[in-house]
Design a protein around this motif. Structure first.
Motif, short mmCIF file in Angstrom:
data_model
loop_
_atom_site.label_atom_id
_atom_site.label_comp_id
_atom_site.label_asym_id
_atom_site.label_seq_id
_atom_site.Cartn_x
_atom_site.Cartn_y
_atom_site.Cartn_z
N ARG A 56 24.75 37.54 -36.87
CA ARG A 56 23.67 36.60 -37.14
C ARG A 56 24.28 35.22 -37.39
O ARG A 56 25.27 35.11 -38.11
N THR A 57 23.68 34.19 -36.77
CA THR A 57 24.24 32.85 -36.88
C THR A 57 23.25 31.90 -37.55
O THR A 57 22.03 32.14 -37.56
N ILE A 58 23.79 30.83 -38.07
CA ILE A 58 22.99 29.72 -38.60
C ILE A 58 23.56 28.42 -38.03
O ILE A 58 24.76 28.35 -37.73
N PRO A 59 22.69 27.43 -37.83
CA PRO A 59 21.24 27.43 -38.01
C PRO A 59 20.54 28.16 -36.86
O PRO A 59 21.14 28.44 -35.84
N GLY A 60 19.27 28.48 -37.07
CA GLY A 60 18.47 29.09 -36.02
C GLY A 60 18.26 30.58 -36.16
O GLY A 60 17.43 31.16 -35.47
N ASP A 61 19.04 31.24 -37.05
CA ASP A 61 18.86 32.67 -37.29
C ASP A 61 18.97 33.47 -36.00
O ASP A 61 18.21 34.40 -35.75
N GLY A 62 19.95 33.13 -35.16
CA GLY A 62 20.13 33.84 -33.90
C GLY A 62 20.86 35.16 -34.09
O GLY A 62 21.76 35.28 -34.93
#
Length: 626
Positions: A576-582
């Motif tokens: 899970r990545t930030i920003p964007g909640d991918g």
């Protein structure tokens, strides 16, 4: 007497014990479900079990998936006021359901290029709420945009309709089946984002219909790329996208006109050709070069393009299912196929039809299509079109997003699209060796590269004669393992030692590899996760408006089992990545350095997050600056 009674009693006990064993064996799956344990019979079953590849059987959920929202019945909420009709060589607008007086305009159009149409003629006509006579327009193949307003100048009807009159004797350009009885037509019916298991869940009536036609279900069919383009292009060209880029697009001004796609080859061989999708953002259009000239004899894209620009409205909140007039875009594709059926009945054809709206975005949407596809195949059967046609009912991959994709089954299903071949009886009777090979290949790894080689054989059925199949098989078996062709016709025996590497399947998509879950806080896992994020940031670096992504959390980590003889170490991660909640998944091979074994894929929706990027290959990674 007592010993005899005892013997009879003993025999009865033995038979009762044997009967109980049989009952338990054949109901083991039910019993283990009832007691909450996994059935070893199911767990250890393989749909592919060859020296080169073993693919485990995946069990369908017994109950509705609780976290997937059901899709409500969606219908276009505007009336279909005008329908096209062809009679006695003339085309007519036929009006119905007109509830008020309307003033209408129509624009006759033709295709200009892959991004626009041009208007040729404008005319006006009125519709009365008291009834209307058919309005005659010019004859032939035509496309019209129509707009009607009421006395208050409100738009009440906005649509695009087209005419496809049945063929006349004088218009036939291809030899008929009577002239060439050995010709076999080809129809590719594509349903986007449909795995083998999801097909079984969603198409019970179609599955029952298949009992009445000869068919083969290919359990080892696998994706070879990220999206529909990456998986359909190898079928149509025999090449990966990067190979086609080097060989064709770089020397043909970035269009596909002279790339030698299968419909060009079939057209040269005397077939009529057709291509249609239920969207204007088609496989060769969405961020791609498109076609300067019309690629096939019958081509739906100009109609869908006009609808998308001028008459489209959406049914769902996410604007993923579209209508024009009173019809869904999928209905327009169905109408296109229906009108083409008169051409299909009279002469050999090669056609590609691809359906994507709704089915690739909503888990339950596929169930609504079951009856539609039964009707489609039943019509082909009743018109005797199936008597001379090889139908490939297929997909490109499984669901790539939605909540079901986040389950283990959803992750595995994504790389196992369904492929089903329907063929006439006489093909099996006349070409025994070839068809026996095709059926046996149902239990081996199969790719779009193989389908390309298979369809090339269809153009010359002499290649399917027994002695040709025997000779070609000897040649195939003579290849060293490392020089075996990537694409092998399914009319020939696929190598039993075939694995993902020799079949051209990237490791990230390989269905043969078992996965073993490992702790997400392991040091190697965290290093791999940072490598994946760094790789994504490298892809979006050329775009100034895309924010640099950071690792928020490793959600899942798997060790990829490549077999006992392999010394390669691979990990598959979901991060899970930030920003964007991918949410992204990738597979990395660990040697002295890290290497990706396929594209990094996004498994949740990104919607408008990537509004600042037009390139399809980069949109899923980009989180645009506000």
């Amino acid at each position: 007497m007592l010993p005899d009674r005892f013997k009879k009693f003993t025999r009865r006990l033995v038979w009762l014990f044997i009967a109980c064993c049989f009952i338990c064996y054949f109901n083991l799956e039910y019993l283990t479900d009832f007691f909450g344990k996994e059935s070893q019979v199911i767990v250890n079953r393989f749909v592919i079990n060859t020296p080169g590849c073993r693919v485990r059987f995946l069990r369908n959920p017994k109950k509705p998936v609780p976290f997937v929202e059901p899709i409500h019945v969606l219908q276009c909420n505007r009336p279909q006021l005008i329908a096209p009709r062809h009679k006695d060589g003339n085309n007519y607008f036929v009006a119905s359901n007109v509830e008020e007086n309307l003033q209408c305009k129509s624009w006759l159009m033709e295709r200009q290029d892959h991004r626009s149409n041009k208007y040729i003629l404008e005319r006006e006509f009125n519709l009365s709420r008291h009834g209307n006579e058919p309005i005659q327009v010019d004859s032939g193949h035509q496309m019209f945009r129509i707009q009607c307003r009421n006395d208050e100048n409100d738009i009440k009807y906005n649509d695009v309709i087209f005419f496809m009159p049945p063929p006349c004797e004088g218009q036939k350009k291809t030899p008929s089946y009577e002239q060439r009885p050995e010709r076999l037509s080809v129809m590719i019916l594509g349903i986007d984002s449909m795995s083998q298991m999801h097909f079984q869940r969603s198409f019970p009536q179609l599955t029952s219909f298949l009992d009445y036609v000869p068919h083969t279900f290919f359990l080892g069919y696998s994706r070879v790329g990220m999206d529909a383009y990456d998986n359909l292009l190898p079928l149509l060209s025999g090449l990966r996208p990067d190979e086609l880029e080097r060989r064709c697009l770089s020397v043909n001004k970035s269009t596909y006109d002279n790339c030698g796609l299968l419909w060009d080859t079939f057209k040269t061989a005397g077939y009529s050709t057709s291509y249609g999708e239920d969207t204007a953002q088609g496989i060769f259009m969405d961020g791609k070069a498109g076609f300067q000239k019309q690629p096939t004899d019958f081509y739906l894209h100009p109609v869908m393009l006009e609808m998308d620009k001028h008459t489209r409205y959406s049914l769902d909140a996410n604007e993923l299912i579209n209508c024009s007039g009173g019809r869904q875009f999928f209905d327009v594709l169905n109408y296109f196929i229906d009108k083409l059926s008169f051409y299909m009945k009279s002469a050999p054809f090669f056609s590609v039809f691809w359906h994507s709206q709704g089915v690739k975005d909503y888990y339950h949407y596929a169930r609504r299509l079951d009856v539609d596809y039964v009707k489609r195949l039943k019509r082909l059967l009743e018109m005797d079109i199936l008597d001379n046609t090889l139908v490939l009912l297929m997909s490109d991959y499984g669901l790539r997003s939605d909540k079901y994709r986040l389950t283990y089954n959803g992750m595995r299903e994504e790389s196992q699209p369904f492929l089903l071949a329907i063929y006439p009886d006489w093909l099996q009777a006349k070409y025994v060796f070839a068809m026996d090979n095709l059926k046996r290949n149902a239990h081996n790894l199969v790719t779009p590269f193989d389908l390309h080689a298979t369809l090339n054989d269809v153009m010359d059925l002499n290649l399917l004669k027994d002695y040709h199949v025997e000779n070609r098989t000897e040649i195939l078996l003579g290849y060293p393992p490392k020089k075996m062709p990537r694409g092998v016709s399914l009319f020939l025996p696929l190598p039993v030692k075939r694995n993902c590497d020799s079949a051209g399947i990237p490791s990230h998509y390989c269905p043969c590899n078992d996965l073993t879950e490992i702790p997400t806080d392991d040091g190697v896992v965290l290093r791999t996760a940072r490598f994946l994020i760094s790789s994504i940031n490298g892809l979006i670096a050329p775009y100034d408006k895309c924010q640099k992504l950071r690792l928020y959390k490793v959600m899942l980590a798997y060790f990829v089992d490549l077999g006992e003889s392999s010394f390669v170490y691979e990990l598959r991660l979901r991060v899970r990545t930030i920003p964007g909640d991918g949410l992204f998944e990738g597979t990395a091979r660990l040697t002295d350095t890290f290497h990706l074994t396929g594209p990094i894929t996004r498994v949740n929706e990104y919607r408008s997050q990537s509004y600042c990027v037009n390139e399809t290959s980069s949109k899923m990674y980009c989180y645009c600056l506000n």
